[in-house]
Design a protein around this motif. Structure first.
Motif, mmCIF file in Angstrom:
data_model
loop_
_atom_site.group_PDB
_atom_site.id
_atom_site.type_symbol
_atom_site.label_atom_id
_atom_site.label_comp_id
_atom_site.label_asym_id
_atom_site.label_seq_id
_atom_site.Cartn_x
_atom_site.Cartn_y
_atom_site.Cartn_z
ATOM 1 N N UNK A 119 41.745 51.880 51.615
ATOM 2 C CA UNK A 119 41.970 52.125 49.865
ATOM 3 C C UNK A 119 41.122 51.378 48.714
ATOM 4 N N UNK A 120 40.179 51.987 47.477
ATOM 5 C CA UNK A 120 39.376 51.429 47.097
ATOM 6 C C UNK A 120 40.403 50.937 45.883
ATOM 7 N N UNK A 121 39.985 50.279 44.767
ATOM 8 C CA UNK A 121 40.765 50.172 43.680
ATOM 9 C C UNK A 121 39.162 49.237 42.961
ATOM 10 N N UNK A 122 38.952 49.884 42.400
ATOM 11 C CA UNK A 122 38.030 49.416 40.834
ATOM 12 C C UNK A 122 38.612 48.640 39.319
ATOM 13 N N UNK A 123 38.828 46.918 39.680
ATOM 14 C CA UNK A 123 39.108 47.174 38.204
ATOM 15 C C UNK A 123 37.881 45.976 36.840
ATOM 16 N N UNK A 124 37.927 46.899 35.803
ATOM 17 C CA UNK A 124 36.684 46.921 34.833
ATOM 18 C C UNK A 124 37.302 45.538 34.278
ATOM 19 N N UNK A 125 37.171 44.601 35.029
ATOM 20 C CA UNK A 125 37.404 43.603 34.044
ATOM 21 C C UNK A 125 37.213 42.085 34.138
ATOM 22 N N UNK A 126 36.797 41.259 33.203
ATOM 23 C CA UNK A 126 36.268 40.089 33.804
ATOM 24 C C UNK A 126 36.868 39.432 34.825
ATOM 25 N N UNK A 127 36.834 38.031 35.893
ATOM 26 C CA UNK A 127 37.421 37.964 36.166
ATOM 27 C C UNK A 127 38.821 37.028 35.653
ATOM 28 N N UNK A 128 37.817 36.287 34.881
ATOM 29 C CA UNK A 128 38.753 34.941 34.039
ATOM 30 C C UNK A 128 40.340 35.626 33.565
ATOM 31 N N UNK A 129 40.111 37.368 33.018
ATOM 32 C CA UNK A 129 40.882 37.898 32.395
ATOM 33 C C UNK A 129 41.746 38.615 33.603
ATOM 34 N N UNK A 130 40.905 39.089 34.956
ATOM 35 C CA UNK A 130 41.386 40.407 35.920
ATOM 36 C C UNK A 130 42.626 39.043 36.423
ATOM 37 N N UNK A 131 41.877 38.106 37.252
ATOM 38 C CA UNK A 131 43.059 37.390 38.493
ATOM 39 C C UNK A 131 43.959 37.086 37.215
ATOM 40 N N UNK A 132 44.411 36.508 36.316
ATOM 41 C CA UNK A 132 45.274 35.853 35.787
ATOM 42 C C UNK A 132 46.895 37.451 35.802
ATOM 43 N N UNK A 133 45.837 38.684 35.432
ATOM 44 C CA UNK A 133 47.050 39.542 35.405
ATOM 45 C C UNK A 133 47.223 40.273 36.942
#
Ligand SMILES: C[S@@+](CC[C@H](N)C(=O)[O-])C[C@H]1O[C@@H](n2cnc3c(N)ncnc32)[C@H](O)[C@@H]1O
Length: 236
Positions: A119-133
């Motif tokens: 499976x592949x998933x893309x998150x359109x978030x900058x890392x400083x927001x995506x990683x804590x989420x």
């Protein structure tokens, strides 16, 4: 490269030879010559992921998805998932990396010879927001590849947050040690983060760290470290 599953090796062959690729609007997009990992670095990522038998992978920085194809290849035949964070995938890269990764994952999952689904998933978030989420959602990963924004403080934030998402025994890989900013982060980790053990690698442009366990430093812990200033001559 021939040892990779066909969907990955064919895609990488086209990317490394800079054949234009379809963007999300269907238009062919040129592939620039610099935004990519080298084949030997990709093969090292593949080896690391396979040695770990990693089933949950995360990458920061997708672009055209060169690294993505090697990481997807590492999931064959066990199956598993790769998540990629990149807020500029549509605006700067026309969705090329995402489209290729989705098609490769679908092809690998369709072919019974490839084993369990990928499976592949893309998150359109900058890392400083995506990683804590991702941490808040309880996600954990076996291997995390950091190749996003390359300023010292951005890379330090990425690796600090990535360590909170990594399973004990898992691996965090930093790309572009030719940059003084990234080498300075490596110097900080080596002198301050006893929970992150630096592993030997064939590629000196990669910094590979294994998470030993909990970060047990005191609240005021700090060991001075030497920042890197000189530029590498054989730049990536
Ligand atoms: C050097 S490229 C990645 C190349 C890719 N790993 C490969 O091998 O093909 C860096 C990527 O980081 C992305 N990026 C920049 N800032 C970011 C951020 N804050 N969070 C996540 N990705 C970021 C850029 O859009 C770009 O796609």
């Amino acid at each position: 490269m021939a040892a990779l599953p066909a969907p990955c090796s064919l895609t990488l062959g086209a990317l490394y030879s800079r054949q234009p690729q379809a963007g999300e609007d269907g238009q062919l997009q040129p592939i620039d010559a610099t935004t990519r990992i080298k084949p030997e670095e990709g093969l090292e990522l593949l080896r690391l992921a396979r040695d770990l038998q990693a089933g949950a992978l995360l990458e920061i920085g997708l672009a055209y998805g060169f690294s993505t194809q090697f990481l997807l290849a590492s999931l064959v035949p066990r199956g598993g998932r790769l998540m990629a964070l990149d807020p500029f995938q549509s605006s700067d890269w026309h969705g090329v990396g995402r489209g290729l990764a989705e098609r490769t994952a679908a092809a690998l999952s369709r072919d019974p010879a490839s084993g369990a689904p990928v499976r592949f998933q893309w998150l359109s978030e900058p890392s400083h927001r995506g990683l804590p989420a991702l941490e808040a959602a309880g996600e954990r990963f076996d291997l995390i590849f950091i190749d996003g924004y390359h300023r010292f403080d951005d890379v330090l934030i990425d690796v600090t947050l990535a360590a909170r998402l990594c399973r004990p025994g898992g691996v965090i890989v930093l790309h572009d040690l030719w940059l003084p900013s990234v080498r300075s982060v490596v110097a900080f980790l080596e002198s301050n983060r006893a929970d992150l053990e630096r592993l030997p690698t064939r590629c000196r442009n990669l910094g590979v760290f294994r998470l030993r366990g909990e970060d047990q430093r005191n609240w005021d812990h700090f060991v001075p470290f030497a920042s890197a200033s000189e530029i590498w001559l054989d730049q990536a």
